[in-house]
Write an enzyme that holds these catalytic residues in place. Structure first.
Site, PDB file in Angstrom:
ATOM      1  N   ASN A   9       0.846  -1.194   0.000  1.00 45.00           N
ATOM      2  CA  ASN A   9       0.000   0.000   0.000  1.00 45.00           C
ATOM      3  C   ASN A   9       0.892   1.259   0.000  1.00 45.00           C
ATOM      4  O   ASN A   9       1.929   1.275   0.659  1.00 45.00           O
ATOM      5  CB  ASN A   9      -0.856  -0.070   1.276  1.00 45.00           C
ATOM      6  CG  ASN A   9      -1.608   1.205   1.523  1.00 45.00           C
ATOM      7  OD1 ASN A   9      -1.084   2.135   2.125  1.00 45.00           O
ATOM      8  ND2 ASN A   9      -2.842   1.240   1.068  1.00 45.00           N
ATOM      9  N   CYS A  56      -4.984  -3.162  -3.013  1.00 43.61           N
ATOM     10  CA  CYS A  56      -5.946  -2.725  -1.993  1.00 43.61           C
ATOM     11  C   CYS A  56      -6.881  -1.645  -2.533  1.00 43.61           C
ATOM     12  O   CYS A  56      -7.716  -1.118  -1.796  1.00 43.61           O
ATOM     13  CB  CYS A  56      -5.198  -2.222  -0.758  1.00 43.61           C
ATOM     14  SG  CYS A  56      -3.993  -0.938  -1.140  1.00 43.61           S
TER      15      CYS A  56
HETATM   16  C1  LIG Z   1      -4.676 -10.465   1.554  1.00 40.29           C
HETATM   17  C2  LIG Z   1      -3.434  -9.826   2.099  1.00 40.29           C
HETATM   18  C3  LIG Z   1      -2.655  -9.077   1.260  1.00 40.29           C
HETATM   19  C4  LIG Z   1      -1.483  -8.450   1.742  1.00 40.29           C
HETATM   20  N1  LIG Z   1      -0.735  -7.711   0.896  1.00 40.29           N
HETATM   21  C5  LIG Z   1       0.390  -7.117   1.366  1.00 40.29           C
HETATM   22  C6  LIG Z   1       1.192  -6.362   0.475  1.00 40.29           C
HETATM   23  O1  LIG Z   1       0.913  -6.222  -0.718  1.00 40.29           O
HETATM   24  N2  LIG Z   1       2.325  -5.805   0.966  1.00 40.29           N
HETATM   25  C7  LIG Z   1       2.692  -5.932   2.299  1.00 40.29           C
HETATM   26  O2  LIG Z   1       3.739  -5.381   2.674  1.00 40.29           O
HETATM   27  N3  LIG Z   1       1.938  -6.651   3.150  1.00 40.29           N
HETATM   28  C8  LIG Z   1       0.808  -7.251   2.725  1.00 40.29           C
HETATM   29  N4  LIG Z   1       0.040  -7.996   3.586  1.00 40.29           N
HETATM   30  C9  LIG Z   1       0.496  -8.168   4.973  1.00 40.29           C
HETATM   31  C10 LIG Z   1       1.561  -9.263   5.058  1.00 40.29           C
HETATM   32  O3  LIG Z   1       1.047 -10.479   4.529  1.00 40.29           O
HETATM   33  C11 LIG Z   1       2.016  -9.447   6.502  1.00 40.29           C
HETATM   34  O4  LIG Z   1       2.745  -8.305   6.895  1.00 40.29           O
HETATM   35  C12 LIG Z   1       2.843 -10.679   6.692  1.00 40.29           C
HETATM   36  O5  LIG Z   1       3.306 -10.713   8.035  1.00 40.29           O
HETATM   37  C13 LIG Z   1       4.051 -10.724   5.739  1.00 40.29           C
HETATM   38  O6  LIG Z   1       4.782 -11.871   6.010  1.00 40.29           O
HETATM   39  P1  LIG Z   1       6.037 -12.307   5.123  1.00 40.29           P
HETATM   40  O7  LIG Z   1       6.766 -11.050   4.791  1.00 40.29           O
HETATM   41  O8  LIG Z   1       6.778 -13.200   6.053  1.00 40.29           O
HETATM   42  O9  LIG Z   1       5.527 -13.028   3.947  1.00 40.29           O
HETATM   43  C14 LIG Z   1      -1.120  -8.608   3.113  1.00 40.29           C
HETATM   44  C15 LIG Z   1      -1.919  -9.388   3.946  1.00 40.29           C
HETATM   45  C16 LIG Z   1      -3.072  -9.969   3.449  1.00 40.29           C
HETATM   46  C17 LIG Z   1      -3.926 -10.789   4.390  1.00 40.29           C
END
Ligand SMILES: Cc1cc2nc3c(=O)[nH]c(=O)nc-3n(C[C@H](O)[C@H](O)[C@H](O)COP(=O)(O)O)c2cc1C
Length: 177
Positions: free
Chosen positions: A122, A155
């Site tokens: 976002n 989003c």
């Molecule tokens: C449907 C969905 C979409 C998401 N999209 C993003 C995104 O585009 N960018 C982001 O920084 N976090 C996004 N998040 C939040 C992350 O998934 C969250 O911070 C998570 O802890 C990231 O874990 P990772 O970096 O270990 O994969 C999203 C969460 C959900 C549920």
């Protein structure tokens, strides 16, 4: 080239599958490592279908008989891609944390190797000072950024934070290998 494709949990995760497919078509060997959270958005099997290789996500169910998947993955890779790179994952890398197999593999990768990150988030997340500090840190540590770009994010908000297009990520990698 041997490519470790790290996938963190952004709404743009599905584009990493398209990137995996394009990289394979370009003649690269691709091994995908999904963050624990990314497995909630995309499936390891999807990446295995596209790469014709096992996909890794759970360090407690290792493929390596000695249990050291993170070391094997890091040593095998010539190039590391973090696509998409979430705010959370960029912060984790900036602080040298290893919350899961992806984090351990990234930490175990030799710093001399080419490492690319394609942030996706976002626009208000992207411009947070804390996020910008973490981004600056990983760039200082040798990571190359591809994007983000301005546009409509998943989003529904418009601004800087949209992940670079798959073709542009591929071109950035191809230009360096
Ligand atoms: C449907 C969905 C979409 C998401 N999209 C993003 C995104 O585009 N960018 C982001 O920084 N976090 C996004 N998040 C939040 C992350 O998934 C969250 O911070 C998570 O802890 C990231 O874990 P990772 O970096 O270990 O994969 C999203 C969460 C959900 C549920």
């Amino acid at each position: 080239m041997e490519i470790l494709l790290g996938v963190s949990a952004s709404a743009a995760c599905f584009k990493a599958a398209a990137l995996a497919s394009q990289l394979v078509k370009a003649g690269h060997g691709v091994t995908a490592v999904l963050s624990h959270s990314a497995t909630k958005l995309v499936t390891p099997l999807q990446f295995s279908c596209l790469t014709s290789r096992p996909t890794f996500s759970d360090e407690w169910k290792p493929e390596d008989p000695a249990g050291m998947d993170h070391i094997q993955l890091a040593r095998r890779a010539d190039v590391v891609l973090l696509v998409p790179a979430t705010a959370d994952r960029i912060g984790s890398v900036a602080h040298g944390l290893a919350p899961d197999l992806l984090g351990s593999a990234l930490l175990a990768t030799e710093v001399e190797k080419l490492r690319f990150a394609a942030p996706s988030m976002n626009p208000d997340m992207w411009r947070q000072p804390a996020v910008q500090r973490n981004v600056a840190q990983i760039v200082a540590d040798g990571w190359q950024l591809v994007g983000p770009v301005a546009g409509l994010t998943a989003c529904g908000e418009d601004g800087l934070g949209r992940m670079a297009e798959v073709e542009d990520i591929l071109a950035a990698v191809q230009a360096r290998v």
